[in-house]
Design an enzyme around this catalytic site. Structure first.
Site, mmCIF file in Angstrom:
data_model
loop_
_atom_site.group_PDB
_atom_site.id
_atom_site.type_symbol
_atom_site.label_atom_id
_atom_site.label_comp_id
_atom_site.label_asym_id
_atom_site.label_seq_id
_atom_site.Cartn_x
_atom_site.Cartn_y
_atom_site.Cartn_z
ATOM 1 C CE LYS A 9 2.624 -6.838 -43.871
ATOM 2 N NZ LYS A 9 3.208 -7.910 -44.540
ATOM 3 C CG ASN A 112 4.988 -7.961 -47.538
ATOM 4 O OD1 ASN A 112 4.749 -7.257 -46.475
ATOM 5 N ND2 ASN A 112 4.302 -8.897 -48.010
ATOM 6 C CG HIS A 115 -2.501 -7.403 -43.563
ATOM 7 N ND1 HIS A 115 -2.359 -8.603 -43.945
ATOM 8 C CD2 HIS A 115 -3.744 -6.810 -43.367
ATOM 9 C CE1 HIS A 115 -3.534 -9.334 -43.800
ATOM 10 N NE2 HIS A 115 -4.315 -8.290 -43.217
HETATM 11 P P1 DAT Z 1 -0.278 -11.255 -48.331
HETATM 12 O O1 DAT Z 1 0.189 -10.333 -47.373
HETATM 13 O O2 DAT Z 1 -0.012 -10.826 -49.617
HETATM 14 O O3 DAT Z 1 -1.729 -11.497 -47.920
HETATM 15 P P2 DAT Z 1 0.422 -13.870 -47.353
HETATM 16 O O4 DAT Z 1 -1.103 -13.693 -46.561
HETATM 17 O O5 DAT Z 1 0.403 -15.230 -47.967
HETATM 18 O O6 DAT Z 1 0.583 -12.696 -48.151
HETATM 19 O O7 DAT Z 1 1.400 -13.736 -46.160
HETATM 20 C C1 DAT Z 1 1.250 -12.911 -44.936
HETATM 21 C C2 DAT Z 1 2.784 -12.282 -44.945
HETATM 22 O O8 DAT Z 1 3.762 -13.254 -44.525
HETATM 23 C C3 DAT Z 1 3.351 -11.577 -46.233
HETATM 24 O O9 DAT Z 1 2.831 -10.345 -46.219
HETATM 25 C C4 DAT Z 1 4.920 -11.628 -45.844
HETATM 26 C C5 DAT Z 1 4.939 -13.063 -45.112
HETATM 27 N N1 DAT Z 1 5.338 -14.025 -46.037
HETATM 28 C C6 DAT Z 1 4.510 -14.752 -46.869
HETATM 29 N N2 DAT Z 1 5.206 -15.674 -47.690
HETATM 30 C C7 DAT Z 1 6.506 -15.446 -47.076
HETATM 31 C C8 DAT Z 1 7.801 -16.281 -47.626
HETATM 32 N N3 DAT Z 1 7.601 -17.369 -48.510
HETATM 33 N N4 DAT Z 1 8.738 -15.824 -46.841
HETATM 34 C C9 DAT Z 1 8.717 -15.158 -45.956
HETATM 35 N N5 DAT Z 1 7.821 -14.365 -45.360
HETATM 36 C C10 DAT Z 1 6.579 -14.547 -46.223
HETATM 37 MG MG MG Z 2 -2.706 -12.731 -46.349
#
Ligand code: DAT
Ligand code: MG
Length: 149
Positions: A9, A112, A115
């Site tokens: 990212k 974070n 991806h």
């Molecule tokens: P991942 O990237 O671990 O697959 P995800 O698919 O649940 O996680 O979410 C996609 C992205 O969205 C994640 O990398 C960061 C953001 N995100 C997820 N939950 C969040 C939250 N509670 N607050 C802010 N950003 C969030």
């Molecule tokens: Mg995801």
């Protein structure tokens, strides 16, 4: 052979973590089959994160992912989808295990770093969203007999 989609990212790029992140997947033994550096459009960002469209963080997520260039990649190997998720670590870097990319380099869920596709169906969908077939390289690394019995 299984394939997954990974994207470093804008925060990972800006912080100079591209080499370190690619190194982790290379030295693990996975095979790079696609790689590009791009500025993500709003349309691509919204499609990629479409499952999160109704979540409160969706607008800031799209804004963040389009805020600077990203490194999009396809990696190949047995079990690469689940293994890459383990190498990446939990969604929130603050609680992600040390030794994982997010656990080693991040402190905030909205920054974070990387991806990774979470399942075979999403991997397939994301690979075809980000790459054309012509952009993916079918090749056999010389390392193969030293990585597989
Ligand atoms: P991942 O990237 O671990 O697959 P995800 O698919 O649940 O996680 O979410 C996609 C992205 O969205 C994640 O990398 C960061 C953001 N995100 C997820 N939950 C969040 C939250 N509670 N607050 C802010 N950003 C969030
Ligand atoms: Mg995801």
């Amino acid at each position: 052979m299984e394939r997954t989609f990974l994207a470093i990212k804008p925060d990972g790029v800006q912080r100079g973590l591209v080499g370190e992140i690619i190194r982790r997947f290379e030295t693990k033994g996975f095979t790079l089959v696609g790689l590009k550096f791009l500025q993500v459009s709003k349309e691509l960002a919204e499609e990629h994160y479409g499952v999160h469209r109704e979540r409160p963080f969706f607008p800031s997520l799209v804004e963040f992912i389009t805020s600077g260039p990203v490194v999009a990649m396809v990696w190949e190997g047995d079990g690469v989808i689940a293994s890459a998720r383990k190498i990446i670590g939990a969604t929130n870097p603050l609680t992600a295990e040390p030794g994982t990319i997010r656990g080693d380099f991040g402190i905030n869920i909205g920054r974070n770093i990387i991806h990774g596709s979470d399942a075979p169906e999403t991997a397939q969908k994301e690979i075809s969203l980000w790459f054309t077939d012509a952009e993916l390289v079918n090749w056999q690394p010389h390392l193969t007999p030293w990585l597989h019995e």
